[in-house]
Enzyme design. Sequence first.
Site, PDB file in Angstrom:
ATOM      1  N   SER A 114      -9.630   1.664   3.118  1.00 42.96           N
ATOM      2  CA  SER A 114      -8.805   2.434   2.227  1.00 42.96           C
ATOM      3  C   SER A 114      -7.751   1.621   1.466  1.00 42.96           C
ATOM      4  CB  SER A 114      -8.081   3.521   3.020  1.00 42.96           C
ATOM      5  OG  SER A 114      -7.187   2.944   3.941  1.00 42.96           O
ATOM      6  N   LYS A 162       0.845  -1.200   0.000  1.00 39.52           N
ATOM      7  CA  LYS A 162       0.000   0.000   0.000  1.00 39.52           C
ATOM      8  C   LYS A 162       0.878   1.247   0.000  1.00 39.52           C
ATOM      9  CE  LYS A 162      -3.869   1.943   2.707  1.00 39.52           C
ATOM     10  NZ  LYS A 162      -4.742   1.722   3.871  1.00 39.52           N
ATOM     11  N   SER A 173      -9.697  -0.731   7.258  1.00 34.71           N
ATOM     12  CA  SER A 173      -9.146  -0.498   5.923  1.00 34.71           C
ATOM     13  C   SER A 173      -8.453  -1.690   5.273  1.00 34.71           C
ATOM     14  CB  SER A 173      -8.181   0.684   5.955  1.00 34.71           C
ATOM     15  OG  SER A 173      -8.889   1.894   5.952  1.00 34.71           O
TER      16      SER A 173
END
Lengths: 522, 128
Positions: free
Chosen positions: A157, A82, A181
């Site tokens: 997210s 990420k 997330s």
Amino acid sequence: MNDDALWNMKASALLELMAAGEVSSVEVVEAFLDRISEVEREVGAFLEVMQEEALAQARRIDKLRQSGEYPGLLGGIPVAVKDNICAAGAGCTCGSRMLADWTAPYDATVVRALKEQGAVIIGKTNMDEFAMGSSTENSALGVTRNPWDLRRVPGGSSGGSAAAVAAGEVPLALGSDTGGSVRQPAAFTGVTGLKPTYGRVSRYGLVAFASSLDQIGPLAADVKDLCLLMDVISGFDERDSTSEDRPVPSYSQALSRSTRGLKGGVPKECLTQGVSPGVRRCFERALEMLEELGIDIKEISLPMTRYALDCYYIIAPAEASSNLSRFDGVRYGVRAETESFEKMYMRTRRNFGPEVRRRIMLGTFALSAGYYDAYYLRAAKVRTLIRRDFKRAFEEFDIILSPTAPTSAFLLGERTQDPLSMYMADVLTVPANLAGLPALSVPCGFEEVPGSGGGGEGEMVRRLPVGLQITGRPFDEETVLCAGHAFYQAVAPGVEAELARMRKGLGRASQGSTRCCVQGSG
Amino acid sequence: MTLNAGARSEGKAAPKIDVKHVARLAMLELEPEETERMQRELQSILEHMKELFSLDVEDVEPSFGSFDGAELRLYPDELRLGLCSEEFLRSVPAVRDSYVMVPRAGQEQRSSGEENHSRRELQAKNER
């Protein structure tokens, strides 16, 4: 594009093939790079693909293997990271214009651990700006679509990481989980994702959002693969003052433990929080299956969890407003050129997107003179009550079960105009962050929603994945993973058949088909 | 600190949030239409949070982290190899002779608010 393509395989299977000398790491990495170029135009999971570095690392691993050396637990396996986790020399944008051109000068502890264990960092994935969001739509740098239905969000997210795993672009990925997330996008994309106990995995090199809630977590196609990542990234790190110095078990080995006799609690509150009928059906079926696995299931009450979402949306923004004050244009990131210092600071901060601004405002308000006690302190006290609820429950139960999210993936744009409706997507996941508990999302079935209809490939119904959330005691990831693994084994045939079908349908756009579901830029 | 929190706990409506003041504290510049939208959105979020105030938390200890008695530790203060300053300075938007360059501080019109005042002075001090 066949089912035994390398990119369609799990990390555990690829490791066996490489160990047996049947394929090389270069072949594996090339297969995934090809897959990325095949489907990325539709999915949009990556912000950066590190082709050269990945192939160089793969060649190194192959050399090690050829000379009889052990290449590490993840020797030659591609991993996506990420874009709020630093990897030296790569961008680390956090999905924000603020850091669009920033290059990380060092490796996060988890990235260093991955490299030391032979993993191949293949790219950085899209995310909601500074991890604030539940759909990845708050990214300032691109749109990520749900591979199961390109009209829908992948969750967030960590939507890029989840979508990449689901689409077969990478077998393993890292995300971060502040209020769900990792777990919620895992649920939306039909993969598994774990938020480890707070303190289990080092946060050094993770760009801070809400420091008392953030935790890095793995995403993978199944629990076995997830454990491979956990075995590598877990453990004490002196560079993270909240990291816990305690022994780390082998999670992979824990999977063989029996689940018989485990006690599972189902909070009665969890089905009252706007849970859709389809998700409810999947969850109830999952409970029956868990009972068949010998898990003793009873209803419990966690009365304070109904306040968790409100509590979270005070604490997380408060911490964020403080953490994000460092983006002032002075030391890193973009700088607005102006004649005065204060103007520079304010203009620079215009590079924050709307959701980040909203949360900075909310958090600043909650911490401001006159409102600190009423909001922040009150939320911190409610956090104590929520933790007490869990503590009490875990005196009797080994795991707590709920759906991961109240609905399956929603449509792109469906919730962007209404922040509260977006926040509701986190209602079942934030309690674990507030209490610091490990929580896993594992696919448990599918909800049917209206399809695209119409002619051509349009279908009447679309099947979207639903996740089961298993929460455990602090530092008892083993039980959570073990139960999740046993459960996944039971649903795997159905889930994986659907996954294979979905993966086959991807990549047609890049082959000249006219299928294009969403207008917009990638 | 002025506390009107007590009154708040019993209150029916969420307090009216002074968006312009909060934006100043947060060092955010809001466009006029954004100010209006922000006001509306934050207000509706605060309204949604009203239920929190129905709880009696008078005697509850606050939790600022996830664990009971978890202690933050410092690592030993000893010299060791790390990144050199050049590597960090590479990220800095403007550098001269290994100094971080910024526009002159503390030159602005002193307008409203004590906070703004002291904050600016603080920044000016930091810059020196």
